[in-house]
Design a protein around this motif. Structure first.
Motif, PDB file in Angstrom:
ATOM      1  N   VAL A  57      37.371  38.157  32.784  1.00  0.00           N
ATOM      2  CA  VAL A  57      38.179  37.700  33.916  1.00  0.00           C
ATOM      3  C   VAL A  57      37.614  36.370  34.404  1.00  0.00           C
ATOM      4  N   VAL A  58      38.484  35.381  34.531  1.00  0.00           N
ATOM      5  CA  VAL A  58      38.084  34.049  34.998  1.00  0.00           C
ATOM      6  C   VAL A  58      38.757  33.760  36.329  1.00  0.00           C
ATOM      7  N   PHE A  59      37.936  33.296  37.271  1.00  0.00           N
ATOM      8  CA  PHE A  59      38.414  32.877  38.587  1.00  0.00           C
ATOM      9  C   PHE A  59      38.120  31.391  38.741  1.00  0.00           C
ATOM     10  N   PHE A  60      39.087  30.655  39.244  1.00  0.00           N
ATOM     11  CA  PHE A  60      38.866  29.244  39.535  1.00  0.00           C
ATOM     12  C   PHE A  60      38.482  29.083  40.998  1.00  0.00           C
ATOM     13  N   ASN A  61      37.809  28.004  41.299  1.00  0.00           N
ATOM     14  CA  ASN A  61      37.422  27.708  42.675  1.00  0.00           C
ATOM     15  C   ASN A  61      38.669  27.703  43.554  1.00  0.00           C
ATOM     16  N   ARG A  62      38.652  28.538  44.573  1.00  0.00           N
ATOM     17  CA  ARG A  62      39.792  28.688  45.490  1.00  0.00           C
ATOM     18  C   ARG A  62      41.085  29.053  44.755  1.00  0.00           C
ATOM     19  N   TYR A  63      40.922  29.681  43.596  1.00  0.00           N
ATOM     20  CA  TYR A  63      42.048  30.118  42.750  1.00  0.00           C
ATOM     21  C   TYR A  63      42.929  28.961  42.292  1.00  0.00           C
ATOM     22  N   SER A 103      46.007  31.907  29.195  1.00  0.00           N
ATOM     23  CA  SER A 103      44.886  32.632  28.604  1.00  0.00           C
ATOM     24  C   SER A 103      44.841  34.055  29.138  1.00  0.00           C
ATOM     25  N   SER A 104      44.549  35.014  28.262  1.00  0.00           N
ATOM     26  CA  SER A 104      44.581  36.419  28.649  1.00  0.00           C
ATOM     27  C   SER A 104      43.457  36.808  29.609  1.00  0.00           C
ATOM     28  N   ASN A 105      42.440  35.964  29.750  1.00  0.00           N
ATOM     29  CA  ASN A 105      41.349  36.344  30.645  1.00  0.00           C
ATOM     30  C   ASN A 105      41.405  35.649  32.004  1.00  0.00           C
ATOM     31  N   VAL A 106      42.438  34.895  32.267  1.00  0.00           N
ATOM     32  CA  VAL A 106      42.606  34.252  33.576  1.00  0.00           C
ATOM     33  C   VAL A 106      43.155  35.284  34.556  1.00  0.00           C
ATOM     34  N   CYS A 107      42.435  35.471  35.658  1.00  0.00           N
ATOM     35  CA  CYS A 107      42.875  36.422  36.676  1.00  0.00           C
ATOM     36  C   CYS A 107      44.222  35.982  37.255  1.00  0.00           C
ATOM     37  N   PRO A 108      45.150  36.917  37.436  1.00  0.00           N
ATOM     38  CA  PRO A 108      46.440  36.572  38.020  1.00  0.00           C
ATOM     39  C   PRO A 108      46.350  35.929  39.407  1.00  0.00           C
ATOM     40  N   LEU A 109      45.251  36.158  40.139  1.00  0.00           N
ATOM     41  CA  LEU A 109      45.095  35.521  41.451  1.00  0.00           C
ATOM     42  C   LEU A 109      45.190  34.002  41.340  1.00  0.00           C
ATOM     43  N   ASN A 110      44.763  33.466  40.191  1.00  0.00           N
ATOM     44  CA  ASN A 110      44.792  32.021  39.977  1.00  0.00           C
ATOM     45  C   ASN A 110      46.210  31.477  39.821  1.00  0.00           C
ATOM     46  N   LYS A 111      47.160  32.368  39.650  1.00  0.00           N
ATOM     47  CA  LYS A 111      48.546  31.968  39.395  1.00  0.00           C
ATOM     48  C   LYS A 111      49.458  32.199  40.594  1.00  0.00           C
ATOM     49  N   ASP A 164      50.521  32.020  44.838  1.00  0.00           N
ATOM     50  CA  ASP A 164      50.388  31.307  46.102  1.00  0.00           C
ATOM     51  C   ASP A 164      49.849  32.226  47.189  1.00  0.00           C
ATOM     52  N   ASP A 165      50.159  33.532  47.082  1.00  0.00           N
ATOM     53  CA  ASP A 165      49.721  34.518  48.066  1.00  0.00           C
ATOM     54  C   ASP A 165      48.996  35.638  47.334  1.00  0.00           C
ATOM     55  N   CYS A 166      47.739  35.865  47.667  1.00  0.00           N
ATOM     56  CA  CYS A 166      46.906  36.864  46.981  1.00  0.00           C
ATOM     57  C   CYS A 166      47.082  38.281  47.517  1.00  0.00           C
ATOM     58  N   GLU A 167      47.821  38.446  48.585  1.00  0.00           N
ATOM     59  CA  GLU A 167      48.004  39.757  49.218  1.00  0.00           C
ATOM     60  C   GLU A 167      48.506  40.788  48.206  1.00  0.00           C
ATOM     61  N   GLY A 168      47.753  41.862  48.038  1.00  0.00           N
ATOM     62  CA  GLY A 168      48.161  42.968  47.168  1.00  0.00           C
ATOM     63  C   GLY A 168      48.063  42.687  45.680  1.00  0.00           C
ATOM     64  N   ALA A 169      47.537  41.533  45.293  1.00  0.00           N
ATOM     65  CA  ALA A 169      47.506  41.161  43.879  1.00  0.00           C
ATOM     66  C   ALA A 169      46.625  42.092  43.045  1.00  0.00           C
TER      67      ALA A 169
END
Length: 180
Positions: free
Chosen positions: A119-125, A135-143, A145-150
């Motif tokens: 799982v990869v997280f970018f700075n401030r997503y 990429s299959s290891n990029v966390c969906p949070l990075n994609k 606009d709103d992280c609520e419930g992700a």
């Protein structure tokens, strides 16, 4: 009772709250990290409440390695460029659990190395310009606009998907980057 003073009593309070709120998972260490008492609580919950899904995020090799293997408990070992040696330290400890994976937290503008982890997280997503988010290891949070419930919607960190990705990656199979 605090987790250090009475880990079993603390674990009981945690599962009562889990049940009361009708949670589908719990994350350990949203802030802070593992302590010896927390490890005892996690292991007690794993053994006594196999229906409670535990997602344990940590950066401490020796304590992470003490978490017992259980189908309901997932060890998410977090790394960044300055802490890659912790990966080897964790593996050298001989983790009890097979349900572990590594994540990688990028600094601002950093492109993750091929051995980044499941799982990869970018700075401030926010990925660096031009980075391919497919990429299959990029966390969906990075994609998003709103992280609520992700995390509840994705579940990859605590449903076995990240563990499977990590295992395939270590063997050089599938879509995971080969880890060295």
């Amino acid at each position: 009772h605090s987790v250090e003073a009475d880990p079993v009593a603390f674990a009981g309070r945690v599962v009562r709250e889990y049940d009361k709120r009708r949670l589908g998972f719990m994350r350990w260490n949203g802030v802070g990290d593992l302590t010896p008492g927390a490890v005892q609580s996690i292991n007690w919950i794993s053994a006594n409440r196999p229906d409670v899904v535990q997602w344990v995020v940590t950066r401490i090799p020796a304590l992470a390695a003490q978490i017992d293997h259980a189908p309901n408990t997932f060890v998410h070992f977090s790394l960044d460029a300055a802490s890659l040696e912790r990966r080897d330290a964790f593996l050298a400890e001989g983790p009890r659990s097979r349900n572990f994976f590594f994540s990688y937290q990028c600094a601002s503008g950093e492109v993750p190395p091929p051995s980044a982890g499941a799982v990869v997280f970018f700075n401030r997503y926010k990925p660096p310009p031009g980075f391919d988010l497919a990429s299959s290891n990029v966390c969906p949070l990075n994609k998003l606009d709103d992280c609520e419930g992700a995390c509840a919607a994705c579940r990859r960190c605590f449903d076995g998907s990240a563990v499977a990705w990590e295992g395939a990656s270590r063997r050089g199979e599938g879509s995971g980057a080969a880890l060295v």
